[in-house]
Design a protein around this motif. Structure first.
Motif, PDB file in Angstrom:
ATOM      1  N   LEU A 214       0.817  -1.208   0.000  1.00  0.00           N
ATOM      2  CA  LEU A 214       0.000   0.000   0.000  1.00  0.00           C
ATOM      3  C   LEU A 214       0.853   1.261   0.000  1.00  0.00           C
ATOM      4  O   LEU A 214       0.472   2.272  -0.603  1.00  0.00           O
ATOM      5  CB  LEU A 214      -0.951  -0.009   1.199  1.00  0.00           C
ATOM      6  CG  LEU A 214      -2.053  -1.073   1.137  1.00  0.00           C
ATOM      7  CD1 LEU A 214      -2.993  -0.944   2.339  1.00  0.00           C
ATOM      8  CD2 LEU A 214      -2.864  -0.982  -0.158  1.00  0.00           C
ATOM      9  N   VAL A 215       2.013   1.224   0.664  1.00  0.00           N
ATOM     10  CA  VAL A 215       2.913   2.376   0.611  1.00  0.00           C
ATOM     11  C   VAL A 215       3.415   2.585  -0.815  1.00  0.00           C
ATOM     12  O   VAL A 215       3.534   3.725  -1.282  1.00  0.00           O
ATOM     13  CB  VAL A 215       4.094   2.209   1.583  1.00  0.00           C
ATOM     14  CG1 VAL A 215       5.206   3.195   1.261  1.00  0.00           C
ATOM     15  CG2 VAL A 215       3.631   2.423   3.024  1.00  0.00           C
ATOM     16  N   ALA A 216       3.707   1.488  -1.506  1.00  0.00           N
ATOM     17  CA  ALA A 216       4.165   1.607  -2.892  1.00  0.00           C
ATOM     18  C   ALA A 216       3.120   2.321  -3.741  1.00  0.00           C
ATOM     19  O   ALA A 216       3.452   3.176  -4.583  1.00  0.00           O
ATOM     20  CB  ALA A 216       4.471   0.232  -3.463  1.00  0.00           C
ATOM     21  N   HIS A 217       1.850   1.993  -3.517  1.00  0.00           N
ATOM     22  CA  HIS A 217       0.791   2.686  -4.258  1.00  0.00           C
ATOM     23  C   HIS A 217       0.727   4.151  -3.861  1.00  0.00           C
ATOM     24  O   HIS A 217       0.622   5.030  -4.723  1.00  0.00           O
ATOM     25  CB  HIS A 217      -0.563   2.033  -4.007  1.00  0.00           C
ATOM     26  CG  HIS A 217      -1.703   2.796  -4.609  1.00  0.00           C
ATOM     27  ND1 HIS A 217      -2.020   2.726  -5.954  1.00  0.00           N
ATOM     28  CD2 HIS A 217      -2.582   3.689  -4.066  1.00  0.00           C
ATOM     29  CE1 HIS A 217      -3.036   3.533  -6.202  1.00  0.00           C
ATOM     30  NE2 HIS A 217      -3.404   4.120  -5.077  1.00  0.00           N
ATOM     31  N   ALA A 218       0.794   4.416  -2.549  1.00  0.00           N
ATOM     32  CA  ALA A 218       0.728   5.804  -2.075  1.00  0.00           C
ATOM     33  C   ALA A 218       1.856   6.636  -2.670  1.00  0.00           C
ATOM     34  O   ALA A 218       1.654   7.790  -3.075  1.00  0.00           O
ATOM     35  CB  ALA A 218       0.779   5.838  -0.547  1.00  0.00           C
ATOM     36  N   GLU A 219       3.044   6.059  -2.734  1.00  0.00           N
ATOM     37  CA  GLU A 219       4.182   6.795  -3.269  1.00  0.00           C
ATOM     38  C   GLU A 219       4.093   6.973  -4.781  1.00  0.00           C
ATOM     39  O   GLU A 219       4.749   7.860  -5.335  1.00  0.00           O
ATOM     40  CB  GLU A 219       5.479   6.071  -2.904  1.00  0.00           C
ATOM     41  CG  GLU A 219       5.782   6.120  -1.411  1.00  0.00           C
ATOM     42  CD  GLU A 219       7.028   5.343  -1.025  1.00  0.00           C
ATOM     43  OE1 GLU A 219       7.589   5.638   0.048  1.00  0.00           O
ATOM     44  OE2 GLU A 219       7.431   4.442  -1.796  1.00  0.00           O
ATOM     45  N   SER A 220       3.262   6.167  -5.422  1.00  0.00           N
ATOM     46  CA  SER A 220       3.098   6.302  -6.875  1.00  0.00           C
ATOM     47  C   SER A 220       2.118   7.406  -7.247  1.00  0.00           C
ATOM     48  O   SER A 220       2.013   7.766  -8.422  1.00  0.00           O
ATOM     49  CB  SER A 220       2.625   4.967  -7.476  1.00  0.00           C
ATOM     50  OG  SER A 220       1.262   4.703  -7.159  1.00  0.00           O
ATOM     51  N   VAL A 221       1.384   7.921  -6.253  1.00  0.00           N
ATOM     52  CA  VAL A 221       0.414   9.005  -6.502  1.00  0.00           C
ATOM     53  C   VAL A 221       0.685  10.152  -5.532  1.00  0.00           C
ATOM     54  O   VAL A 221      -0.186  10.525  -4.732  1.00  0.00           O
ATOM     55  CB  VAL A 221      -1.042   8.489  -6.368  1.00  0.00           C
ATOM     56  CG1 VAL A 221      -1.415   7.598  -7.531  1.00  0.00           C
ATOM     57  CG2 VAL A 221      -1.246   7.735  -5.036  1.00  0.00           C
ATOM     58  N   PRO A 222       1.893  10.733  -5.573  1.00  0.00           N
ATOM     59  CA  PRO A 222       2.258  11.764  -4.583  1.00  0.00           C
ATOM     60  C   PRO A 222       1.391  13.010  -4.625  1.00  0.00           C
ATOM     61  O   PRO A 222       1.328  13.749  -3.635  1.00  0.00           O
ATOM     62  CB  PRO A 222       3.714  12.085  -4.950  1.00  0.00           C
ATOM     63  CG  PRO A 222       3.834  11.713  -6.403  1.00  0.00           C
ATOM     64  CD  PRO A 222       2.966  10.509  -6.563  1.00  0.00           C
ATOM     65  N   ASP A 223       0.719  13.267  -5.739  1.00  0.00           N
ATOM     66  CA  ASP A 223      -0.167  14.427  -5.791  1.00  0.00           C
ATOM     67  C   ASP A 223      -1.472  14.170  -5.041  1.00  0.00           C
ATOM     68  O   ASP A 223      -2.182  15.115  -4.690  1.00  0.00           O
ATOM     69  CB  ASP A 223      -0.480  14.781  -7.254  1.00  0.00           C
ATOM     70  CG  ASP A 223       0.737  15.312  -7.996  1.00  0.00           C
ATOM     71  OD1 ASP A 223       1.655  15.824  -7.325  1.00  0.00           O
ATOM     72  OD2 ASP A 223       0.775  15.194  -9.236  1.00  0.00           O
TER      73      ASP A 223
END
Length: 277
Positions: A158-167
């Motif tokens: 889930l962190v990987a996903h969060a970091e992929s959408v920093p905006d």
């Protein structure tokens, strides 16, 4: 007066599985999310990071047969039957006394059971795999399923996903939530926090999710609820040291009803000389 101010659609406190799930779900629904994590980046994930994460499920879609029964049976100790009887009424007809009672709402139990399968499959969409893996239980009272890689796999996915959408999702590490902001009508309108340099940070948002765990890392709260013997208690997993109870204190301070047993905890024997977790 804050040193820094931010505006988001929702603020989530805590970077364990509860907070990450809330943050990613909100982002998928179109919200801009602030995710606050007290720990540094390398320790993110709270206790989730250290758990093997066994789920009481008999398949990828269904919970174990006894889940709802077990949760209901342990929902609040010895409840007054004259009061608890009203829980069968529609929620809007519940008397205030019942709403303030420290027991688990049966509708919450049913919602958990009904959504466990869809949640597992939602997590699988981020690359997490689940299986009936070997476990450490001497006896097996029910079926259990677990993510390959344990709780750490959930956090990393889930962190990987969060970091992929920093905006859409901004993670604020080493940032501790301190106090909810309420408007004149009492509605939550954000929260105040402090960063690693003890600077005051204000987050304005129409919604806040408190997912910051318990108080196993707070000696003062342990003494208050467990008594003098709390000096012999310490978190088994390193993530527990970051759980200091601010989320509970903020909720109670805003008028939330306490629920559950504050005077007991899940424990296991550990050699006091051990640094293993």
């Amino acid at each position: 007066m804050s040193d820094t101010e931010y505006k988001f659609d929702i603020v989530v406190v805590g970077c364990g599985i509860a907070g990450l799930s809330a943050a990613v779900s909100a982002q998928e629904a179109g919200a801009r999310v602030a995710l606050l994590e007290r720990a540094p980046k390398e320790d993110r994930g709270g206790n989730t990071r250290y758990t093997e994460s066994f789920w009481r499920m008999k398949s990828h879609d269904e919970v174990s047969d006894d889940l709802e029964e077990q949760l209901a049976a342990n929902a609040g100790g010895y409840l007054d039957p004259e009061i608890i009887r009203d829980a069968a009424l529609p929620y809007e007809q519940w008397p205030p006394l019942l709403k303030g009672l420290g027991f688990t709402d049966p509708e919450v139990i049913t919602t958990l059971a009904n959504n466990a399968g869809p949640t597992l499959n939602w997590l699988a969409g981020f690359g997490v795999t689940f299986d009936f893996l070997p476990n450490y239980f001497i006896t097996q009272s029910t079926t259990r399923i677990a993510p390959a890689g344990g709780g750490l796999a959930l956090v990393e996915a889930l962190v990987a996903h969060a970091e992929s959408v920093p905006d859409d999702i901004t993670i604020f590490y080493r940032t501790t939530a301190r106090e909810l902001i309420q408007d004149g009508a009492g509605a939550v309108a954000g929260l105040c926090a402090v960063d690693a340099d003890n600077r005051h940070v204000e987050f304005s948002a129409p919604a806040v999710v408190l997912a910051s765990g318990g108080f196993e890392g707070n000696p003062e709260m342990q003494s208050r609820y467990f008594g003098p013997a709390s000096q012999f208690i310490r978190p088994v997993a390193r993530g527990g040291y970051y759980n200091r109870g601010e989320g509970i204190q903020m909720g109670l301070g805003a008028g939330a009803a306490p629920c559950g047993d504050f005077g007991s905890f899940h424990a296991q024997p550990v050699d006091p000389r051990s640094g293993r977790h």
